[in-house]
Scaffold this motif. Structure first.
Motif, PDB file in Angstrom:
ATOM      1  N   ALA A  95       0.833  -1.158  -0.059  1.00 49.14           N
ATOM      2  CA  ALA A  95      -0.069  -0.040  -0.066  1.00 49.14           C
ATOM      3  C   ALA A  95       0.946   1.213   0.000  1.00 49.14           C
ATOM      4  N   LEU A  96       1.887   1.192   0.892  1.00 54.18           N
ATOM      5  CA  LEU A  96       2.698   2.232   0.807  1.00 54.18           C
ATOM      6  C   LEU A  96       3.312   2.821  -0.402  1.00 54.18           C
ATOM      7  N   LEU A  97       4.008   1.587  -1.092  1.00 58.40           N
ATOM      8  CA  LEU A  97       4.647   1.806  -2.141  1.00 58.40           C
ATOM      9  C   LEU A  97       3.891   2.270  -3.519  1.00 58.40           C
ATOM     10  N   ILE A  98       2.493   1.793  -3.272  1.00 57.45           N
ATOM     11  CA  ILE A  98       1.581   2.257  -4.424  1.00 57.45           C
ATOM     12  C   ILE A  98       1.292   3.661  -4.061  1.00 57.45           C
ATOM     13  N   LEU A  99       1.200   4.105  -3.044  1.00 54.27           N
ATOM     14  CA  LEU A  99       1.229   5.527  -2.604  1.00 54.27           C
ATOM     15  C   LEU A  99       2.329   6.305  -3.202  1.00 54.27           C
ATOM     16  N   ALA A 100       3.522   5.811  -2.992  1.00 50.96           N
ATOM     17  CA  ALA A 100       4.764   6.579  -3.280  1.00 50.96           C
ATOM     18  C   ALA A 100       4.787   6.620  -4.922  1.00 50.96           C
ATOM     19  N   ALA A 101       4.385   5.600  -5.419  1.00 50.45           N
ATOM     20  CA  ALA A 101       4.491   5.500  -6.893  1.00 50.45           C
ATOM     21  C   ALA A 101       3.430   6.515  -7.619  1.00 50.45           C
ATOM     22  N   LEU A 102       2.348   6.414  -6.850  1.00 51.45           N
ATOM     23  CA  LEU A 102       1.284   7.473  -7.370  1.00 51.45           C
ATOM     24  C   LEU A 102       1.864   8.794  -7.248  1.00 51.45           C
ATOM     25  N   PHE A 103       2.429   9.286  -6.248  1.00 45.86           N
ATOM     26  CA  PHE A 103       3.193  10.647  -5.984  1.00 45.86           C
ATOM     27  C   PHE A 103       4.124  11.039  -6.767  1.00 45.86           C
ATOM     28  N   PHE A 104       4.921   9.455  -7.056  1.00 49.18           N
ATOM     29  CA  PHE A 104       6.042   9.951  -8.020  1.00 49.18           C
ATOM     30  C   PHE A 104       5.577  10.356  -9.342  1.00 49.18           C
ATOM     31  N   LEU A 105       4.380   9.801  -9.704  1.00 39.99           N
ATOM     32  CA  LEU A 105       3.788  10.037 -11.015  1.00 39.99           C
ATOM     33  C   LEU A 105       3.480  11.325 -11.106  1.00 39.99           C
ATOM     34  N   PHE A 106       2.656  11.733  -9.994  1.00 44.25           N
ATOM     35  CA  PHE A 106       2.405  13.520  -9.839  1.00 44.25           C
ATOM     36  C   PHE A 106       3.520  13.943 -10.073  1.00 44.25           C
ATOM     37  N   GLU A 107       4.770  13.629  -9.634  1.00 38.06           N
ATOM     38  CA  GLU A 107       5.985  14.473  -9.733  1.00 38.06           C
ATOM     39  C   GLU A 107       6.585  14.571 -11.198  1.00 38.06           C
ATOM     40  N   LEU A 108       6.252  13.320 -11.842  1.00 32.46           N
ATOM     41  CA  LEU A 108       6.612  13.308 -13.402  1.00 32.46           C
ATOM     42  C   LEU A 108       5.812  14.235 -14.149  1.00 32.46           C
ATOM     43  N   ILE A 109       4.397  14.456 -13.573  1.00 29.40           N
ATOM     44  CA  ILE A 109       3.689  15.423 -14.626  1.00 29.40           C
ATOM     45  C   ILE A 109       4.641  16.730 -14.575  1.00 29.40           C
ATOM     46  N   LEU A 110       5.140  16.992 -13.554  1.00 24.67           N
ATOM     47  CA  LEU A 110       5.806  18.315 -13.474  1.00 24.67           C
ATOM     48  C   LEU A 110       6.500  18.915 -14.553  1.00 24.67           C
ATOM     49  N   PRO A 111       7.457  18.030 -15.282  1.00 22.29           N
ATOM     50  CA  PRO A 111       7.973  18.817 -16.756  1.00 22.29           C
ATOM     51  C   PRO A 111       6.969  18.985 -17.713  1.00 22.29           C
ATOM     52  N   PHE A 112       5.968  18.376 -17.575  1.00 21.04           N
ATOM     53  CA  PHE A 112       4.991  18.512 -18.557  1.00 21.04           C
ATOM     54  C   PHE A 112       3.816  19.605 -18.537  1.00 21.04           C
ATOM     55  N   VAL A 113       3.602  19.949 -17.252  1.00 17.14           N
ATOM     56  CA  VAL A 113       2.812  21.122 -17.135  1.00 17.14           C
ATOM     57  C   VAL A 113       3.786  22.317 -17.450  1.00 17.14           C
ATOM     58  N   THR A 114       4.922  22.397 -17.595  1.00 16.62           N
ATOM     59  CA  THR A 114       5.481  23.719 -17.968  1.00 16.62           C
ATOM     60  C   THR A 114       5.490  23.947 -19.600  1.00 16.62           C
ATOM     61  N   GLU A 115       4.492  24.731 -19.901  1.00 16.47           N
ATOM     62  CA  GLU A 115       4.364  24.989 -21.143  1.00 16.47           C
ATOM     63  C   GLU A 115       5.153  26.073 -21.575  1.00 16.47           C
ATOM     64  N   ASN A 116       5.328  26.359 -22.758  1.00 13.92           N
ATOM     65  CA  ASN A 116       5.741  27.770 -23.130  1.00 13.92           C
ATOM     66  C   ASN A 116       7.227  27.919 -22.921  1.00 13.92           C
ATOM     67  N   ASN A 117       7.978  26.807 -22.723  1.00 17.22           N
ATOM     68  CA  ASN A 117       9.185  26.780 -22.284  1.00 17.22           C
ATOM     69  C   ASN A 117      10.261  26.970 -23.633  1.00 17.22           C
ATOM     70  N   SER A 118       9.906  27.292 -24.511  1.00 12.31           N
ATOM     71  CA  SER A 118      10.708  27.384 -25.759  1.00 12.31           C
ATOM     72  C   SER A 118      11.530  28.324 -26.094  1.00 12.31           C
ATOM     73  N   LEU A 119      11.532  29.474 -25.644  1.00 10.90           N
ATOM     74  CA  LEU A 119      12.213  30.443 -26.027  1.00 10.90           C
ATOM     75  C   LEU A 119      13.432  30.262 -25.182  1.00 10.90           C
ATOM     76  N   HIS A 120      14.639  30.419 -25.766  1.00 10.01           N
ATOM     77  CA  HIS A 120      15.930  30.312 -24.884  1.00 10.01           C
ATOM     78  C   HIS A 120      16.665  31.435 -24.856  1.00 10.01           C
ATOM     79  N   GLN A 121      16.724  32.317 -25.842  1.00 15.77           N
ATOM     80  CA  GLN A 121      17.452  33.585 -25.565  1.00 15.77           C
ATOM     81  C   GLN A 121      16.646  34.620 -25.080  1.00 15.77           C
ATOM     82  N   ILE A 122      17.512  35.498 -24.264  1.00 22.57           N
ATOM     83  CA  ILE A 122      16.701  36.407 -23.466  1.00 22.57           C
ATOM     84  C   ILE A 122      16.217  37.596 -24.463  1.00 22.57           C
ATOM     85  N   LEU A 123      16.875  38.088 -25.380  1.00 16.36           N
ATOM     86  CA  LEU A 123      16.103  39.052 -26.138  1.00 16.36           C
ATOM     87  C   LEU A 123      15.741  38.658 -27.368  1.00 16.36           C
TER      88      LEU A 123
END
Ligand code: HEA
Ligand code: HEA
Ligand code: CUA
Ligand SMILES: [Cu+2]
Lengths: 206, 104, 587, 269
Positions: free
Chosen positions: B76-104
């Motif tokens: 049960a514990l590990l399933i919980l951890a796995a679930l939250f781990f998945l939440f964590e992995l959503i993290l890079p994918f909710v970062t939209e608009n990350n395409s511009l790399h130069q400042i100006l």
């Protein structure tokens, strides 16, 4: 009324050794797994960052541009082997074979040491080539992830060394408790191994 | 593993399994490296490498860490951890608009 | 840790020396008190920082009376520098959240009360418990010490957003190192709490017989366990950025004060925000759940009836815990988020408000049919309810993106969360202190001075935080060194700055009765019985104060936690730990 | 229904709808607070120990509260689906076509707003980090780029025509800032390395607003909302909303100034 000596608290706490009936587990076992769950979240955060930075990068070098695959392969095998010796050490506890236990636990510690030495060689050779964490994002990720992992290896080694040496006194006094401790140390050690199993392809091969 | 009294554990059987798992892990390590040398298309290479890593990881977890015969609570514990781990992995994918790399 | 052979000769039946007993103790009660006292000192310190800030906000640019000489770095000639204001702000937030409330609510109350309430002799891992406190103390001292660095403490907000935090002076490094210690402390603590709750419950104490306080600590511990590591990872990365010159959070081509920054670049400032809020949203529930727990205990006790809807409260707690991991980006609506993402996070944010509504409603409805005793703890607990109500309700417009466009980073946000944490959590903590003080010390605090503490605090808290909501609505940004005086659109609400500041200083005066009450009550004789509040939960089975190993007789739970006013019983409370008088036929 | 919320003056087309949602949420909040609060106060008096010396073990028996909670949830769903999500989606996804709007780039720096107009040709000149000079070329405009010839760069001065969508591309040179104009009900973070569009349609000129507020010095202000360092509190820009003619005249004037000054920029204020 006067109780001149007080029973040490760890003797009063239930389920330090014997499992609790409804959970079927003893305290330490749950504790270490909870700790590992938090470790999963720690490395998860780093993996997530790695993905985000990699996906957003204009160019991401393949590991082999900077890193040595042979050394890393060797390290993978060493770490896996040390995991095996670790379970063997535990099995020797159950067989009540102290000599074997000492041998396997010693080998486990040596495995960790070997891993660290190779890491050291890798790191210094990077530095000699002028590759630093500040060189680019790939190397930043590489050094941070492997550095944090190496810290884990180091702490695992310290724990194992303790159970190999002074901590082994408990073998004779409280054998079952000692066996549990070895198992717990083992769980941590295998986890460190498991993390490396993922780090290896992610950093070196892809 | 805890729960079963230590006298009941068939250690020799366990040891046999450990050695087999060791062999499997070693072989899989070599395979990962070999596959990487093939220089497959990135998508395939990543998928393959991560699959192998997952298999290896599962072997370690199941046999060395005895997860295969663990108590429900730990699962049960590990399933919980796995679930939250998945939440964590959503993290890079909710970062939209990350395409511009130069400042100006 | 000196193996002190120091012997007490005054007939205390103790073989532990002073150091082992009070400083390096492994007794959960001592550790709980250590946590609570340290936490209160930090709260007090954070309070002092805030009062300094409020001077600058009320009287921008005027020299602070008296203190000018003491802080030549930040207050040359008494006039506050903007850097120093930012230090105060960042450290006020950090100290209050991580070194005040969490140690007091979880470290203090959790440590002291939880093992007692579940009938355990101690925590599952006493030595780990001690290490957890020590790690907290080290982290706290590093944070505190950072004020004495040449360039001062961290000054990039408690949120430490890079690139600002990456290029900030060395206080930020101290902040990061301090955070790593604080996180470690919380992790160790959380593991201990969880194992204790799972393993050491007394016989018969099933999960659904646990007092609500234990449930709150249980869920809180899960949040600590799983939410803190990502911030730890982020802290390591920011540390690398600052110390090893990496660019995890720095994009390429930054130009700071006209100079190109010499870094490799390629990083993402947004990444930090994600990792930070992935922690910090669950963290705010860490601040509130223990408060719910304390308030629930006190309400049940002082209404002399069971909590209404105990089960649905517990389920709400669990749902709250889960959902708190998927709402984090509501702090980042204005970082270029698209429709889909923002719709997702708005929806989860609205969803998470429902369990809070359920818990609050249940707590309020628990009053129905009760026989309410207006003791000091009860006053604070009752005060908590509408205050959390205002704080929680003001979360709703923030959780909807459209209003948040206008309200984001204004004083409305400051008003929102202070309503939840200050007259909310802090009131709950006060309530808890008054409630468990007899258990901890064996003595009673003065009811009269307790009421003198409550009423002014209640009024002043509202005088402080309600005007902030108005200022925010008018568009006044937060973290303004001059209190927003630069901007014309704030003109109409600037006078409120003075109102708030005077109220805040008044609040300080209102704490004097509390502090005196807290310390002077220690000199009273030990008159508290084991169960002075005639309560039902197991901690009241132990003597006040409990000795080594807590209980003088074996304890077990025979019924649910809040069996007050059971029809047919002679007393209006039937303790959980009393065996049934006429034994019911065994199942 | 605005009286009980002290909003700043309103000067943008979408602002009224934004205020409307805000008011609606606050009505919900107020209703909840009043209903729950009234109940709460009633119970405190009704069930005090004095009036009710003996507590009732069971308490409330009705399940009305579930309906109450359901109603809260429903109201939230309506606010979400009916108002907030559509309004926000319009803000971030339905950008006005560039040819019908005034397109401007705004680049934050510690502690000022650089405003970059493409000029009559509608094309932004190239900007490069290596050309940045704090005094003479804060946004690193490449003056050799033909498209840059008619570009207008100002410091802290944003000029816009009334009644036409303003489409602003936000970025930052150093740390995170946040571009907020309270009267226009817009706010968006300016994050280095990222480029976010913000748009709004001013409907009240500065002149009109001066009359309306009776304050001859009134100006719309750009307020930095994100902590960006020690000068965060004074990172103020001004927005001047003209009629279209005035705006065109202003733009022509800028072009004339440019020609007069030749390569030297003297319009930094
Ligand atoms: C303990 C702390 C705590 C709690 C519990 C909450 C609870 C909530 N918070 Fe808050 N929040 C913070 C602490 C907290 N918050 C902090 C510290 C920040 C700022 C961080 C920073 O930027 O520095 C913040 C910021 C913040 C933001 C970001 C704002 C911005 O920066 O633009 C948002 C947006 O969605 C938000 C939403 C919510 C919501 C929807 C809840 C919901 O969970 C609330 C649900 C509760 C209710 C709906 C109340 C129901 C009550 C009744 C029905 C009864 C009324 C009772 C009586 C009258 C007796 N919060
Ligand atoms: C738990 C969190 C917490 C708490 C309790 C408080 C409490 C208070 N805070 Fe704070 N605050 C924050 C968390 C908190 N704050 C955060 C996170 C920020 C944002 C920082 C940032 O911008 O980065 C902030 C920012 C902030 C600002 C905005 C600064 C700015 O934007 O420029 C202001 C302004 O007035 C303020 C005021 C207050 C006031 C008046 C209180 C009062 O309510 C204080 C009341 C305190 C007490 C009543 C304590 C009493 C305790 C004792 C008396 C103990 C005594 C015991 C012994 C000595 C043993 N806070
Ligand atoms: Cu720029 Cu704040
Ligand atoms: Cu939040």
């Amino acid at each position: 009324m006067a109780t001149p000596t007080v029973v040490p608290i760890d003797k009063i706490i239930p389920h330090t050794v014997k499992p609790r009936e409804d959970t079927g587990l003893n305290n330490v076992k749950i504790g270490i797994w909870l700790f590992l769950a938090s470790e999963v979240m720690l490395f998860g955060g780093l993996f997530a960052s790695y993905i985000l930075l990699r996906v957003g990068a204009d160019r991401w070098p393949r590991g082999e541009e900077y890193l040595s695959i042979p050394w890393a392969t060797a390290n993978t095998l060493i770490l896996i082997a040390s995991s095996v010796t670790m379970v063997m050490a535990w099995a020797s506890c159950i067989r009540k074979d102290f000599g074997k236990y000492r041998l396997y636990m010693g080998l486990t510690v040596l495995g960790g040491l070997g891993f660290m030495i190779i890491k050291y060689i890798e790191y210094t050779s990077k530095f000699h080539h002028g590759y630093f964490p500040s060189t680019n994002t790939f190397l930043a990720v590489y050094f941070t992830l492997t550095g944090l992992h190496a810290l884990h290896v180091l702490s695992g080694m310290i724990v194992n060394l303790y159970f190999w040496g002074p901590g082994a006194k408990m073998w004779h006094t409280e054998h079952e408790r000692f066996t549990n401790r070895v198992e717990t140390a083992g769980l941590f050690w295998h986890f460190v191994d498991l993390v490396w199993i993922f780090l290896f392809p992610i950093l070196y091969l892809l | 593993m805890s729960g079963t009294s230590y006298d009941q554990i068939d250690v020799d059987h366990h040891v046999k399994i450990y050695l087999r798992v060791f062999a499997a892990l070693a072989v899989l390590t070599v395979i990962t490296v070999a596959v990487a040398e093939l220089h497959l298309a990135p998508g395939w290479a990543i998928a393959l490498a991560l699959t192998i890593a997952t298999v290896k990881g599962s072997l370690v977890a199941c046999y060395f860490m005895h997860l295969i015969s663990e108590k429900k609570l730990i699962y049960a514990l590990l399933i919980l951890a796995a679930l939250f781990f998945l939440f964590e992995l959503i993290l890079p994918f909710v970062t939209e608009n990350n395409s511009l790399h130069q400042i100006l | 840790m000196a193996e002190s052979e120091h012997h007490d000769h005054d007939h205390h039946h103790e073989e532990l020396g002073f150091w082992r007993k009070y400083v390096f103790s492994t007794d959960h009660k001592v550790i709980g008190i250590q946590y609570a006292v340290t936490g209160m000192l930090f709260l007090f310190f954070g309070f002092c920082l805030m009062m300094l800030m409020r001077w600058q906000l009320a009287f921008p640019g005027e020299p602070v009376p008296l203190l000018g000489k003491l802080f030549p770095r930040g207050l040359p000639g008494g006039v506050m520098l903007p850097e120093f204001y930012n230090e105060l702000g960042a450290m006020h937030g950090t100290i209050m959240v991580f070194m005040g409330i969490v140690p007091l609510a979880v470290g203090g109350f959790g440590n002291f009360v939880l093992p007692l309430q579940i009938g355990a002799p101690d925590m599952a891992f006493p030595r780990l418990n001690m290490m957890s406190y020590q790690s907290f103390l080290i982290g706290g001292l590093i944070m505190f010490g950072s004020f004495f660095l040449p360039e001062g403490a961290a000054q990039s907000g408690w949120t430490s957003y890079p690139p600002l935090a990456d290029i900030a002076p060395s206080g930020q490094t101290a902040w990061l190192i301090g955070m790593v210690f604080l996180i470690t402390s919380s992790l160790l603590g959380a593991i201990n709490f969880l194992v204790t709750t799972i393993q050491l419950r007394a016989d018969g104490l099933s999960f659904f017989r646990l007092p609500f306080f234990c449930w709150a600590q249980f869920v809180t511990s899960f949040l600590l366990l799983l939410a803190f590591p990502p911030l730890e990872a982020a802290a390591f990365m920011q540390l690398m950025d600052r110390v090893a010159g990496t660019s995890f959070f720095l994009p390429s081509g930054l130009v700071v004060s006209g100079q190109a920054l010499e870094v490799s670049g390629g990083g993402s400032p947004i990444l930090w925000q994600h990792l930070f809020w992935f922690l910090a949203h669950p963290e705010v529930y860490v601040l509130i759940l223990p408060a719910f727990g304390i308030v629930a205990e006190i309400i049940a006790n002082n209404t002399r009836k069971p909590l209404w809807g105990y089960k649905s409260m517990v389920y709400s707690l669990i749902v709250l815990g889960f959902l708190s991991f998927v709402v984090w980006a509501h702090h980042m609506f204005l970082t270029g988020m698209g429709t889909t993402m923002s719709a997702f996070f708005q929806t989860t944010t609205m969803m998470i408000s429902i369990p809070s509504v359920i818990i609050l409603t249940a707590l309020i409805l628990s009053l129905w049919g009760g026989s309410i005793r207006f003791t000091t703890p009860m006053l604070f607990a009752l005060g908590f309810l509408p205050m959390f109500g205002i704080g929680g309700l003001t979360g709703l417009p923030l959780g909807l993106t459209a209003p948040d466009i206008h309200l984001h980073d204004t004083y409305y946000v400051i008003g929102h969360f202070h309503y939840v944490v200050a007259p909310g959590t802090i009131f709950a903590l006060f309530a808890g202190i008054y409630y468990w003080y007899p258990k901890v010390t064996g003595r009673h605090m003065s009811e009269f001075w307790g009421k003198v503490h409550f009423w002014p605090s209640f009024v002043l808290m509202n005088l402080i935080f309600f005007p902030m909501l108005i200022q925010g609505m008018a568009g006044m940004s937060r973290r303004m060194y001059d209190g927003g005086a630069t901007y014309a659109h704030n003109e109409g609400v600037l006078y409120l700055n003075k109102v708030i500041s005077f109220a805040a200083w008044g609040l300080a005066l209102a704490q004097i009765p509390f502090i005196l009450n807290l310390f002077l009550s220690l000199r009273k004789p030990k008159t508290a019985s084991a169960n002075p509040w005639r309560a039902t939960t197991i901690e009241w089975a132990a003597p006040s104060p409990p000795g080594h190993g807590n209980f003088t007789r074996p304890v077990a739970a025979y019924r649910g936690p809040y069996e007050y006013s059971v029809p047919g019983e002679s007393e209006d409370f039937t303790p959980q730990f009393e065996p049934a008088k006429a034994p019911v036929a065994a199942h | 229904m605005h009286w009980f919320l002290r909003f700043p003056e309103l000067a943008s087309e979408h602002g009224a709808r934004l205020d409307h949602v805000t008011v609606l949420v606050h009505i919900l909040m107020l209703a909840l607070f009043i209903i729950w609060g009234a109940l709460f106060i009633y119970m405190i008096f009704r069930f005090s120990q004095k009036r009710n010396p003996k507590a009732d073990h069971d308490g409330v028996k009705s399940h009305l509260s579930s309906w109450g909670e359901g109603a809260v949830a429903l109201a939230e769903v309506i606010l979400l689906v009916g108002f907030s999500i559509p309004l926000y989606s319009e803000r971030v996804d339905d950008l006005p076509p560039a040819e019908d709007s005034v397109v401007v780039r705004v680049i934050g720096e510690q502690f000022a707003w650089n405003v970059h107009y493409p000029g009559p040709d509608g094309v932004f000149g190239e900007t490069r980090v290596d050309l940045v000079d704090l005094q003479t070329n804060p946004i690193g405009l490449n003056r050799d780029d033909p498209a840059a010839a008619d570009d207008v760069v100002t410091l802290n001065q944003l000029h816009l025509p009334v009644g036409k969508p303003a489409l602003i591309y936000l970025s930052s040179k150093d740390v995170i800032h946040s571009f907020g104009i309270p009267e226009m009900r817009v706010k968006m973070d300016a994050i280095p390395g990222m480029l976010f569009p913000v748009w709004f349609q001013p409907i009240v000129t500065t002149e009109e607003m001066r009359q309306r507020t009776g304050d001859p010095d009134f100006n719309y202000e750009i307020a930095c909302a994100q902590l960006c360092g020690l000068g965060h509190y004074r990172m103020k820009g001004f927005v001047t909303v003209h009629t279209q003619e005035e705006f065109d005249a202003w733009m022509a004037e800028q072009q004339r100034l440019k020609e007069e000054a030749g390569e030297v920029d003297d319009f930094w204020t």
